[in-house]
Design a protein around this motif. Structure first.
Motif, mmCIF file in Angstrom:
data_model
loop_
_atom_site.group_PDB
_atom_site.id
_atom_site.type_symbol
_atom_site.label_atom_id
_atom_site.label_comp_id
_atom_site.label_asym_id
_atom_site.label_seq_id
_atom_site.Cartn_x
_atom_site.Cartn_y
_atom_site.Cartn_z
ATOM 1 N N ARG A 1 85.569 100.442 57.934
ATOM 2 C CA ARG A 1 86.720 100.215 57.059
ATOM 3 C C ARG A 1 86.593 98.814 56.476
ATOM 4 O O ARG A 1 86.352 97.844 57.198
ATOM 5 C CB ARG A 1 88.012 100.326 57.857
ATOM 6 N N LYS A 2 86.756 98.728 55.157
ATOM 7 C CA LYS A 2 86.668 97.426 54.482
ATOM 8 C C LYS A 2 87.962 96.671 54.706
ATOM 9 O O LYS A 2 89.025 97.136 54.306
ATOM 10 C CB LYS A 2 86.421 97.653 52.987
ATOM 11 N N ASP A 3 87.892 95.518 55.372
ATOM 12 C CA ASP A 3 89.120 94.844 55.762
ATOM 13 C C ASP A 3 89.479 93.585 54.979
ATOM 14 O O ASP A 3 90.576 93.471 54.487
ATOM 15 C CB ASP A 3 89.088 94.530 57.256
ATOM 16 N N GLU A 4 88.575 92.615 54.913
ATOM 17 C CA GLU A 4 88.943 91.423 54.138
ATOM 18 C C GLU A 4 87.734 90.632 53.697
ATOM 19 O O GLU A 4 86.644 90.791 54.233
ATOM 20 C CB GLU A 4 89.875 90.524 54.961
ATOM 21 N N LEU A 5 87.957 89.811 52.688
ATOM 22 C CA LEU A 5 86.896 88.956 52.176
ATOM 23 C C LEU A 5 86.868 87.670 52.988
ATOM 24 O O LEU A 5 87.887 86.992 53.132
ATOM 25 C CB LEU A 5 87.153 88.653 50.693
ATOM 26 N N VAL A 6 85.720 87.343 53.564
ATOM 27 C CA VAL A 6 85.569 86.102 54.311
ATOM 28 C C VAL A 6 84.470 85.312 53.621
ATOM 29 O O VAL A 6 83.322 85.730 53.610
ATOM 30 C CB VAL A 6 85.166 86.380 55.774
ATOM 31 N N ARG A 7 84.837 84.173 53.037
ATOM 32 C CA ARG A 7 83.894 83.458 52.176
ATOM 33 C C ARG A 7 83.343 84.442 51.157
ATOM 34 O O ARG A 7 84.077 84.997 50.390
ATOM 35 C CB ARG A 7 82.805 82.791 52.997
ATOM 36 N N LYS A 8 82.016 84.702 51.235
ATOM 37 C CA LYS A 8 81.490 85.589 50.171
ATOM 38 C C LYS A 8 81.151 86.976 50.686
ATOM 39 O O LYS A 8 80.487 87.757 50.010
ATOM 40 C CB LYS A 8 80.257 84.952 49.547
ATOM 41 N N ARG A 9 81.575 87.263 51.927
ATOM 42 C CA ARG A 9 81.214 88.569 52.465
ATOM 43 C C ARG A 9 82.454 89.356 52.895
ATOM 44 O O ARG A 9 83.531 88.797 53.058
ATOM 45 C CB ARG A 9 80.243 88.390 53.634
ATOM 46 N N PHE A 10 82.249 90.642 53.074
ATOM 47 C CA PHE A 10 83.382 91.478 53.470
ATOM 48 C C PHE A 10 83.317 91.810 54.955
ATOM 49 O O PHE A 10 82.296 92.288 55.463
ATOM 50 C CB PHE A 10 83.420 92.762 52.648
ATOM 51 N N LYS A 11 84.433 91.533 55.588
ATOM 52 C CA LYS A 11 84.561 91.859 56.997
ATOM 53 C C LYS A 11 84.949 93.335 57.075
ATOM 54 O O LYS A 11 85.945 93.756 56.479
ATOM 55 C CB LYS A 11 85.705 90.992 57.557
ATOM 56 N N CYS A 12 84.149 94.118 57.820
ATOM 57 C CA CYS A 12 84.426 95.550 57.923
ATOM 58 C C CYS A 12 84.370 95.961 59.380
ATOM 59 O O CYS A 12 83.565 95.434 60.152
ATOM 60 C CB CYS A 12 83.374 96.352 57.150
ATOM 61 N N MET A 13 85.236 96.879 59.749
ATOM 62 C CA MET A 13 85.267 97.318 61.134
ATOM 63 C C MET A 13 84.573 98.676 61.264
ATOM 64 O O MET A 13 84.885 99.614 60.527
ATOM 65 C CB MET A 13 86.703 97.439 61.625
ATOM 66 N N GLU A 14 83.646 98.766 62.206
ATOM 67 C CA GLU A 14 83.047 100.075 62.470
ATOM 68 C C GLU A 14 84.085 100.933 63.177
ATOM 69 O O GLU A 14 84.684 100.511 64.167
ATOM 70 C CB GLU A 14 81.778 99.949 63.327
ATOM 71 N N ILE A 15 84.307 102.119 62.639
ATOM 72 C CA ILE A 15 85.408 102.953 63.133
ATOM 73 C C ILE A 15 85.198 103.347 64.605
ATOM 74 O O ILE A 15 86.109 103.242 65.414
ATOM 75 C CB ILE A 15 85.565 104.228 62.269
ATOM 76 N N ASN A 16 84.009 103.783 64.957
ATOM 77 C CA ASN A 16 83.770 104.263 66.322
ATOM 78 C C ASN A 16 83.857 103.177 67.379
ATOM 79 O O ASN A 16 84.420 103.382 68.445
ATOM 80 C CB ASN A 16 82.391 104.919 66.426
ATOM 81 N N THR A 17 83.255 102.029 67.105
ATOM 82 C CA THR A 17 83.137 100.989 68.132
ATOM 83 C C THR A 17 84.205 99.906 67.973
ATOM 84 O O THR A 17 84.361 99.075 68.853
ATOM 85 C CB THR A 17 81.765 100.301 68.036
ATOM 86 N N ARG A 18 84.912 99.878 66.854
ATOM 87 C CA ARG A 18 85.892 98.860 66.488
ATOM 88 C C ARG A 18 85.256 97.467 66.413
ATOM 89 O O ARG A 18 85.937 96.463 66.451
ATOM 90 C CB ARG A 18 87.085 98.853 67.464
ATOM 91 N N ARG A 19 83.926 97.439 66.296
ATOM 92 C CA ARG A 19 83.275 96.146 66.149
ATOM 93 C C ARG A 19 83.306 95.694 64.694
ATOM 94 O O ARG A 19 83.352 96.513 63.782
ATOM 95 C CB ARG A 19 81.819 96.213 66.641
ATOM 96 N N ILE A 20 83.294 94.366 64.510
ATOM 97 C CA ILE A 20 83.408 93.797 63.168
ATOM 98 C C ILE A 20 82.018 93.424 62.638
ATOM 99 O O ILE A 20 81.209 92.835 63.349
ATOM 100 C CB ILE A 20 84.284 92.518 63.196
ATOM 101 N N TYR A 21 81.769 93.775 61.380
ATOM 102 C CA TYR A 21 80.494 93.427 60.736
ATOM 103 C C TYR A 21 80.785 92.752 59.407
ATOM 104 O O TYR A 21 81.815 93.016 58.782
ATOM 105 C CB TYR A 21 79.662 94.685 60.478
ATOM 106 N N LEU A 22 79.877 91.876 58.990
ATOM 107 C CA LEU A 22 80.016 91.254 57.677
ATOM 108 C C LEU A 22 79.030 91.900 56.706
ATOM 109 O O LEU A 22 77.841 92.007 56.997
ATOM 110 C CB LEU A 22 79.728 89.748 57.777
ATOM 111 N N PHE A 23 79.541 92.356 55.573
ATOM 112 C CA PHE A 23 78.699 93.034 54.589
ATOM 113 C C PHE A 23 78.534 92.171 53.347
ATOM 114 O O PHE A 23 79.492 91.552 52.880
ATOM 115 C CB PHE A 23 79.342 94.359 54.156
ATOM 116 N N SER A 24 77.338 92.177 52.808
ATOM 117 C CA SER A 24 77.119 91.570 51.495
ATOM 118 C C SER A 24 77.935 92.364 50.488
ATOM 119 O O SER A 24 78.049 93.586 50.611
ATOM 120 C CB SER A 24 75.635 91.647 51.154
ATOM 121 N N PRO A 25 78.501 91.694 49.463
ATOM 122 C CA PRO A 25 79.312 92.426 48.473
ATOM 123 C C PRO A 25 78.515 93.531 47.779
ATOM 124 O O PRO A 25 79.081 94.504 47.301
ATOM 125 C CB PRO A 25 79.732 91.364 47.461
#
Ligand SMILES: [Zn+2]
Length: 203
Positions: free
Chosen positions: A169-193
């Protein structure tokens, strides 16, 4: 670069370690090739001290890429057992294809409809070509997954999928990347735009 990580761009993630192991075990030069219209993949036996060679088209969806890979490795295994003494898609090849498909079924890599299509392909003695039509059609249904969009173009809170099937799930912009939560594990990942993803429609 790490084989397994490269493979995970082309096959479902759970399948990548198995294919990586095969490449090492069989001493196979495995190449992701440009799209060919005439065939999905290719196997060449090890002549003149070369390694076995397998190539698979890069532009297949992950399931089609995996089925093609298993198809070609079944040629390799059949060659190891019989050299030139077995027909290209004869009974020997078929048994190897079936056997080598098993670990992916055990890991539930395929969605139910594909599992069914692959099974009936394996059970049908007449189906022998590289591109059996029913299986081809079933695989084709997953092609739209290859048209992804950039994460930045999605609305916040959109749920999206990666090629390997993991959802976020796309959650918020942190600096220049998007913080997204993996649905199954609820872990947070940073994605390039610009990361290519596949929106999952919520309704
Ligand atoms: Zn073949």
């Amino acid at each position: 670069m790490d084989k397994e990580r490269i493979l995970a761009k082309y096959v479902p993630a759970e399948a990548a370690p198995i294919v990586a192991r095969w490449i090492d075990y069989f001493k196979c030069d495995f190449k992701v090739s440009k799209g060919r219209n005439t065939k999905f993949g290719d196997y060449r036996p090890p002549y003149n001290g070369d390694n076995h060679r397998i190539s698979v088209n890069y532009n297949l969806n992950p399931y089609a890429f995996l089925v093609t890979t298993v198809h070609e490795f079944a040629h390799l295994q059949t060659w190891n057992e019989y050299k030139g003494g077995a027909r290209p898609h004869g009974l020997e090849w078929k048994l190897n294809f079936k056997k080598m498909m098993r670990p992916f079924f055990e890991k539930e890599v395929f969605p139910a409809d594909l599992k069914h299509a692959i099974n009936s392909y394996l059970e049908n003695p007449a189906a022998s070509s590289c591109s059996d039509l029913n299986l081809f059609r079933a695989l084709k249904r997953y092609d739209q997954q290859s048209q992804g969009v950039a994460v930045e173009s999605l609305a916040m809170k959109t749920v999206f999928m990666l090629k390997d099937g993991r959802t976020f799930r796309k959650d918020e912009l942190v600096r220049k990347r998007f913080k997204c939560m993996e649905i199954n594990t609820r872990r947070i990942y940073l994605f390039s735009p610009l990361a290519e993803v596949f929106p999952v429609s919520g309704d």
